[in-house]
Every structure is written in C-alpha cells, then in structure tokens.
Design a protein around this motif. Structure first.
Motif, short mmCIF file in Angstrom:
data_model
loop_
_atom_site.label_atom_id
_atom_site.label_comp_id
_atom_site.label_asym_id
_atom_site.label_seq_id
_atom_site.Cartn_x
_atom_site.Cartn_y
_atom_site.Cartn_z
N GLN A 107 20.85 13.54 66.61
CA GLN A 107 19.77 13.47 65.61
C GLN A 107 19.91 14.55 64.52
O GLN A 107 20.28 15.68 64.82
N TYR A 108 19.58 14.20 63.29
CA TYR A 108 19.76 15.14 62.17
C TYR A 108 18.59 15.02 61.20
O TYR A 108 17.78 14.09 61.29
N ASN A 255 21.24 8.05 69.30
CA ASN A 255 21.87 9.29 68.85
C ASN A 255 22.57 9.96 70.03
O ASN A 255 22.02 10.04 71.12
N SER A 286 16.22 10.07 71.37
CA SER A 286 15.39 9.82 70.18
C SER A 286 15.40 8.35 69.85
O SER A 286 16.40 7.67 69.96
N SER A 288 13.87 5.22 67.12
CA SER A 288 13.31 5.03 65.78
C SER A 288 12.08 4.12 65.88
O SER A 288 11.88 3.46 66.87
C1 LIG Z 1 18.64 8.84 65.42
O1 LIG Z 1 18.19 9.91 64.63
C2 LIG Z 1 17.96 9.59 63.26
C3 LIG Z 1 17.58 10.85 62.60
O2 LIG Z 1 18.55 11.78 62.85
C4 LIG Z 1 16.87 8.56 63.16
O3 LIG Z 1 16.72 8.17 61.81
C5 LIG Z 1 17.25 7.35 63.98
O4 LIG Z 1 16.17 6.46 63.99
C6 LIG Z 1 17.59 7.75 65.41
N1 LIG Z 1 18.09 6.54 66.02
C7 LIG Z 1 17.80 6.21 67.27
C8 LIG Z 1 18.31 4.90 67.73
O5 LIG Z 1 17.21 6.93 68.00
#
Ligand SMILES: *[C@@H]1O[C@H](CO)[C@@H](O)[C@H](O)[C@H]1NC(C)=O
Length: 288
Positions: A107-108, A255, A286, A288
């Motif tokens: 994650q960033y 991530n 994490s 989304s």
């Molecule tokens: C991974 O992290 C990014 C932000 O760094 C975020 O936009 C994205 O949704 C995350 N993806 C998942 C599948 O967790």
C-alpha cells in the motif's frame, strides 16, 4: 533505458539472450472499428496474429522457444541428416523449470501528485515486511529480484530484500505500471487509445523478456522474484496462460500479494497462486 538495463543484467551475471531481446520493438493494438452505438468487438491484438492456433487451443511455441524454432533450418538444408537434427534439437531443449514470483508492491500514498512522493504508507511497510518474511520462509534459493523503477516498487523491494540477503536485484522501466490493453468489459473512466498503444507495447515487451521457458543452458530450476504492479501482473498472467489479455481487469490483486507462475521445460505453464495474501493477518490486508 535498455542499455542501462543490459549493463545491470551483466553486473547481475544474467546477461545473455534476454538483454538482446530488450532492443526488440513490439506493435500492439488495432484501431477500433465503428462508433459507440455499435456492439463492441474486441479485436485480437496484432501480436496474437497468425501464430495462435485458435481460441482455446494451446500454442506450444508461445515463447518461440520450441527447440525446432531455435534451430537454423536453412543451415540444416546445407548439411542434412536426421541424426544431426535430433542432436541439435536436444541441444536447444530446456532442462529446468522456472518459478516466477510476481509481487504486487504494498500500500502507498495514492494522493501525492509527484510519482516520487507516492511512497509506502506505514501499513504498506508492514505488508512488505510480511511478504519478505513469507518469501524467506519458503526456503527457496532465489536467483534474483527484478523490480519496477517506480517509487512504491523500489521501497517494497528495499524491505523484501532485507529478508533475502545476497539475492541480486535489478531495476527495470519495463515493469512500470501502465494500461496494458483496453479492458473488456470497458471501464467507466475512458482513456485515449494512445495510452494503451504506448504502455501496451512496453508491458508486452516485459512479458516477452521475462516470461518464457528456461534457457537450454540453465541446469537447475530457478526461483525469480518480480516486484511490480497490479496491471502488469494481471496482464502477464493472462498472457502466460494464453487467456484473452483484454480480460486482465477481471483479476484483482491485494497489496503485497504473491502470484506464482511455473514454466516447465516443455513450455507448459501453471498458475500456482494468484494474489495470495493468506500469510498476512486479516487486519494487515488492505481492501479498496
Ligand atoms: C492497495 O492500496 C492502494 C493504495 O496504496 C489502494 O488504492 C488499493 O485499493 C489497494 N488495493 C487493494 C486490493 O487492497
């Protein structure tokens, strides 16, 4: 870029065929026919061309490394002989299996406007530690780490590398994030075709350079790590399995996740894991 990478590969003791392929150009995509009202037809990308036997049929020479295509047959005509051909074919046959681990950066900070400021979040740093620990715990003799030159991939690599001391690392622009091919079904946020046209050729070049059966000279099975980006990994998986590449957006990767492809000496490919984060505690994953 290509020259610098060739030098880095040489420094890594990995120069040879693959560095030369870097200089090859690829053409991807075709103009879209018709207007918006017409039913959308996804044309096969230009590179799929006549080489593919047909939809759903496995192309055994997908990486152009079938022994017969490595033999100069014109030379054979000058000095024929079945026995000689057989021994030449044997010479070009791969002997080892390649294990390819594709890691999505962790994650960033997505909001920073400059790429260099899109650094890992504290959670992202933890995720990378967990991915590094996981890779180290597999007890494999990793041969090398190849990583994208984007900030989030470099930072993820820095952390993972600590867990894999002595494993050589190489940076490449080929693995940077991009839009590999116009997805089907289409996405709501439209992109000009120029984006796919440009990124697509580069990401296809990454696929051709890195994903293929082992070199005939390779004696032992290899374990290679590629630290890059979701779109690049999804496209590579579709291409490696000979699934329609325009379906890349139907795959989703966490991530810091691990995707594991196995390429056998006869060119067969298996996907052993896709976007695995089962090694992370649920509160570190994490979504989304
Ligand atoms: C991974 O992290 C990014 C932000 O760094 C975020 O936009 C994205 O949704 C995350 N993806 C998942 C599948 O967790």
């Amino acid at each position: 870029m290509a020259f610098r990478q060739a030098l880095q590969l040489a420094a890594c003791g990995l120069a040879g065929g693959s560095a030369a392929v870097l200089f090859s150009a690829v053409a991807v995509g075709k103009p879209r026919a018709g207007g918006d009202a017409e039913p959308r037809v996804v044309e096969p990308p230009a590179w799929a061309g006549a080489a593919r036997p047909g939809p759903g049929v496995w192309d055994p020479n997908w990486d152009r490394r079938e022994p017969l295509s490595l033999v100069n047959l014109r030379k054979r005509n000058l000095e024929p002989g079945e026995e000689e051909l057989a021994s030449r074919l044997d010479h070009y046959k791969a002997k080892a299996t390649r294990h390819i681990f594709l890691i999505r950066h962790s994650q960033y900070h997505v909001d920073a406007s400059l790429e260099k400021d899109r650094t890992l979040t504290p959670l992202g740093r933890e995720q990378a530690e967990l991915t590094g620990l996981r890779l180290a715990s597999l007890g494999l003799k990793f041969n090398k780490i190849v990583h994208s030159s984007m900030t989030r991939a470099i930072e993820t690599t820095d952390i993972i590398s600590k867990h894999l001391p002595g494993v050589c690392r190489v940076s490449t622009d080929l693995l940077r994030e991009g839009a590999p091919i116009e997805p089907d079904p289409p996405v709501s946020h439209w992109k000009p075709e120029a984006v796919y046209y440009e990124d697509g050729a580069r990401i296809e070049a990454a696929f051709r350079n890195y994903i293929h059966r082992a070199d005939a000279k390779q004696q032992e099975d290899s374990y290679e790590i590629f630290i890059c980006h979701a779109n690049v990994i999804r496209y590579i998986v579709c291409r490696a399995l000979q699934f329609p590449p325009e379906g890349w957006l139907r795959l989703s990767l966490n991530n810091g996740s691990i995707t594991h492809l196995v390429v056998r000496p006869d060119g067969r490919v298996a996907l052993r894991a896709l976007g695995d984060t089962g090694f992370m505690p649920p509160d570190k994953i994490s979504r989304s």
